[in-house]
Design an enzyme around this catalytic site. Structure first.
Site, PDB file in Angstrom:
ATOM      1  N   SER A  86     -29.038  -9.237 -25.579  1.00  0.00           N
ATOM      2  CA  SER A  86     -29.934  -8.482 -24.693  1.00  0.00           C
ATOM      3  C   SER A  86     -31.377  -8.569 -25.197  1.00  0.00           C
ATOM      4  O   SER A  86     -31.911  -9.660 -25.323  1.00  0.00           O
ATOM      5  CB  SER A  86     -29.442  -7.035 -24.570  1.00  0.00           C
ATOM      6  N   HIS A 189     -29.161  -4.505 -16.913  1.00  0.00           N
ATOM      7  CA  HIS A 189     -28.568  -5.809 -16.583  1.00  0.00           C
ATOM      8  C   HIS A 189     -27.818  -5.785 -15.257  1.00  0.00           C
ATOM      9  O   HIS A 189     -26.748  -6.390 -15.117  1.00  0.00           O
ATOM     10  CB  HIS A 189     -27.665  -6.291 -17.722  1.00  0.00           C
TER      11      HIS A 189
END
Length: 390
Positions: A86, A189
């Site tokens: 991430s 996300h």
């Protein structure tokens, strides 16, 4: 072969940067980066409590800064591969030489603020789904209108979406699965982060990246990315796209990685690797959390750096390389001499996880095929050569 990993949000702990400030120049470095990030990284890493450093706008630049601060104490010129989970991808981009430290700290500040703002637009959240059949888990998420925001492997999928949908998932979990709500501000996300992606794209458009100096994995599909501009595009896209850490670990195994070094705050990615890579052989792992761990980290780098004899060397920028291991199939009708445009599909690599497209990173004539129909390829292996501009 050695891989250096940078962790993502959720790995931070109160005071985890305190021991690093004893190193010469560390506090000054953090204060300089604080100006780029728009937050006080020194205070956040030493004095702030758990609730404050859980704030997305603060957490993201803090995590990137901590990874870079520790990495400056290591001989990374010997490292073969880098990857990040991430927001950790920003640190990986700096360690690969794609972007400067100041640039990624600035991007982390923008990314964190914009994702925090996106979370405030609509009440959303995330939950870890532990165990269960992977296909059944994904089907259950789809039934409830949820997104698989993180697919971390080792029997862990993170669901994200509306709070009421998460409640229903917890009330009706997939067979043999456990649902654990996560203390996060929103559905990272997923399409809920669209406004953040748009702003980050506008900022990133002004960046001039460099080609990676070492193998660099992308969270979008676990592929090796050989062009700086493409990786920046993927960094932006990843704000609303799922984190496929499971595919990154598949690539680590396929490349024959023998040593893993996780940067601070370390532990999460090491744990996933220990569970996921049992079948293929768990690499030697060092978690770097305090300066006391630096001798072990340097020793790991010294003993595991250097690619296996059969691993391709990263190719020059005018050569298109394979993003994954598998067998290559060129696009139908595409012959040497054809004029290519940036982003044009040249073919695909058939992998165990499905087909992965190979695209042109630049425009120009296709001067030579370096791989042909059904040829076995590995990440970083040259596939085609693009000629100079006419």
């Amino acid at each position: 072969m050695l891989a250096v990993l940078s962790p993502g949000q959720g790995s931070q702990k109160p005071g985890f940067l305190t021991p690093w400030l004893d190193l010469r120049g560390a506090e000054s470095r953090l204060r300089w980066w604080s100006a780029s990030a728009g937050v006080d990284l020194v205070r956040l890493g030493t004095e702030a409590d758990a609730d404050e450093i859980r704030d997305t706008a603060r957490t993201q630049p803090l995590l990137v800064a901590s990874a870079l601060l520790a990495a400056e104490q290591l001989p990374l010129h010997d490292v073969d591969l880098v990857a990040g989970h991430s927001v950790g991808e920003l640190a990986a981009a700096a360690l690969a030489g794609v972007l400067s430290a100041e640039t990624v700290i600035t991007l982390a500040g923008v990314r964190g603020r914009e994702m925090a703002d996106a979370c405030a637009l609509e009440p959303t959240g995330m939950a870890a789904v532990l165990g269960g059949d992977p296909d059944e888990v994904l089907a259950a998420l789809a039934t409830h209108g949820l997104h698989p925001a993180n697919r971390n492997g080792a029997g862990q999928v993170v669901a994200a979406g509306a709070l009421d949908a998460l409640d229903k998932l917890a009330a009706e979990p997939p067979a043999k699965a456990k649902v654990v709500r996560l203390k996060v501000a929103g559905a990272f996300h997923t399409p809920y982060m669209a406004t953040a992606e748009q702003t980050l794209a506008a900022v990133a458009a002004g960046i001039t990246p460099s080609a990676p100096a070492r193998l660099l994995l992308s969270d979008l599909d676990g592929a090796v990315v050989s062009r700086g501009r493409e990786f920046v595009h993927r960094l932006v896209r990843q704000v609303t796209a799922p984190v496929r850490w499971d595919l990154c670990m598949h690539t680590l195994a396929e490349l024959g990685v023998t040593g893993l070094l996780e940067l601070p705050p370390a532990g999460t990615l090491a744990g996933l690797a220990k569970r996921e890579l049992k079948a293929t052989g768990v690499p030697e792992i060092v978690t770097l959390n305090t300066p006391r761990d630096l001798p072990a980290a340097r020793d790991l780098i010294a003993r595991h750096s250097g690619p296996p004899a059969d691993r391709p060397v990263p190719a020059p920028s005018r050569v298109v390389v394979a993003p994954a291991v598998g067998s290559f199939t060129p696009a139908e009708g595409l012959v040497e001499g054809a004029r290519l445009s940036t982003g044009q599909v040249l073919g695909q690599v058939a992998t165990r996880q499905g087909p992965v497209e190979v695209t042109a990173h630049d425009s120009g004539p296709l001067t030579e095929w370096l791989a042909h129909h059904d040829d076995p390829v590995a990440p970083g292996q040259p596939i085609a050569r693009i000629g100079g501009h006419a």
